[in-house]
Design a protein around this motif. Structure first.
Motif, PDB file in Angstrom:
ATOM      1  N   LEU A   1       0.823  -1.202   0.000  1.00 12.39           N
ATOM      2  CA  LEU A   1       0.000   0.000   0.000  1.00 12.39           C
ATOM      3  C   LEU A   1       0.862   1.259   0.000  1.00 12.39           C
ATOM      4  CD1 LEU A   1      -2.621  -1.062   2.686  1.00 12.39           C
ATOM      5  CD2 LEU A   1      -2.792  -1.264   0.212  1.00 12.39           C
ATOM      6  N   THR A   2       0.439   2.239  -0.783  1.00 15.89           N
ATOM      7  CA  THR A   2       1.123   3.533  -0.835  1.00 15.89           C
ATOM      8  C   THR A   2       0.652   4.401   0.328  1.00 15.89           C
ATOM      9  OG1 THR A   2      -0.610   4.556  -2.155  1.00 15.89           O
ATOM     10  CG2 THR A   2       1.168   3.431  -3.367  1.00 15.89           C
ATOM     11  N   VAL A   3       1.262   5.562   0.465  1.00 14.33           N
ATOM     12  CA  VAL A   3       0.851   6.527   1.490  1.00 14.33           C
ATOM     13  C   VAL A   3      -0.633   6.841   1.334  1.00 14.33           C
ATOM     14  CG1 VAL A   3       1.087   8.937   2.224  1.00 14.33           C
ATOM     15  CG2 VAL A   3       3.123   7.542   1.858  1.00 14.33           C
TER      16      VAL A   3
ATOM     17  N   PRO B   1       3.352   0.475  12.170  1.00 14.89           N
ATOM     18  CA  PRO B   1       4.259  -0.267  11.276  1.00 14.89           C
ATOM     19  C   PRO B   1       5.174   0.668  10.489  1.00 14.89           C
ATOM     20  CG  PRO B   1       1.992  -1.039  11.036  1.00 14.89           C
ATOM     21  CD  PRO B   1       1.946   0.175  11.907  1.00 14.89           C
ATOM     22  N   LYS B   2       6.428   0.289  10.416  1.00  9.63           N
ATOM     23  CA  LYS B   2       7.420   1.126   9.747  1.00  9.63           C
ATOM     24  C   LYS B   2       7.279   1.099   8.233  1.00  9.63           C
ATOM     25  CE  LYS B   2       9.434   2.142  13.604  1.00  9.63           C
ATOM     26  NZ  LYS B   2       8.694   3.109  14.348  1.00  9.63           N
ATOM     27  N   GLY B   3       6.774   0.010   7.698  1.00  8.26           N
ATOM     28  CA  GLY B   3       6.698  -0.121   6.252  1.00  8.26           C
ATOM     29  C   GLY B   3       8.073  -0.386   5.668  1.00  8.26           C
ATOM     30  N   ALA B   4       8.138  -0.415   4.353  1.00 11.04           N
ATOM     31  CA  ALA B   4       9.406  -0.688   3.669  1.00 11.04           C
ATOM     32  C   ALA B   4       9.727   0.468   2.738  1.00 11.04           C
ATOM     33  CB  ALA B   4       9.291  -1.977   2.859  1.00 11.04           C
ATOM     34  N   ARG B   5      10.983   0.850   2.711  1.00 11.01           N
ATOM     35  CA  ARG B   5      11.412   1.908   1.787  1.00 11.01           C
ATOM     36  C   ARG B   5      11.556   1.279   0.399  1.00 11.01           C
ATOM     37  NH1 ARG B   5      12.404   6.831   3.436  1.00 11.01           N
ATOM     38  NH2 ARG B   5      12.951   7.169   5.592  1.00 11.01           N
TER      39      ARG B   5
ATOM     40  N   ARG C   1      12.775   7.708  -1.260  1.00 13.17           N
ATOM     41  CA  ARG C   1      12.028   8.001  -0.038  1.00 13.17           C
ATOM     42  C   ARG C   1      10.643   7.371  -0.018  1.00 13.17           C
ATOM     43  NH1 ARG C   1      12.708  14.280   1.038  1.00 13.17           N
ATOM     44  NH2 ARG C   1      11.044  13.712   2.460  1.00 13.17           N
ATOM     45  N   SER C   2      10.241   6.716  -1.105  1.00 19.19           N
ATOM     46  CA  SER C   2       8.925   6.065  -1.148  1.00 19.19           C
ATOM     47  C   SER C   2       8.824   4.993  -0.083  1.00 19.19           C
ATOM     48  CB  SER C   2       8.716   5.387  -2.506  1.00 19.19           C
ATOM     49  OG  SER C   2       8.057   6.214  -3.386  1.00 19.19           O
ATOM     50  N   ARG C   3       7.639   4.852   0.481  1.00 19.04           N
ATOM     51  CA  ARG C   3       7.421   3.856   1.520  1.00 19.04           C
ATOM     52  C   ARG C   3       6.151   3.086   1.181  1.00 19.04           C
ATOM     53  NH1 ARG C   3       9.730   3.143   6.396  1.00 19.04           N
ATOM     54  NH2 ARG C   3      10.873   5.063   6.230  1.00 19.04           N
TER      55      ARG C   3
END
Length: 67
Positions: A9-11, A36-40, A44-46
């Motif tokens: 999922l995107t921001v 949740p930190k998410g993945a880079r 800078r996209s997460r």
């Protein structure tokens, strides 16, 4: 159904899922250590996995209902 869970999922997707603004998401990311930190992804996209967000939401609901 499995495809939906596997999709990153995107921001904006996360904002829609949690029903919060983009700035609200960034506030959560900086102030809630359990979020949740998410993945880079590329620079800078997460991206986040939906099951990780589901677990976080459940933990917050547990805190609300146990108070």
């Amino acid at each position: 159904m499995q495809e939906e869970e596997d999709r990153m999922l995107t921001v904006m997707d996360v904002c829609k899922y949690l029903n919060i603004s983009r700035s609200g998401l960034y506030t959560l990311m900086s102030q809630d250590e359990t979020f949740p930190k998410g993945a880079r992804i590329i620079g800078r996209s997460r991206r986040w996995k939906r099951p990780d967000l589901d677990k976080w939401v459940e933990s917050k609901q547990d805190n609300i209902y146990s108070s």
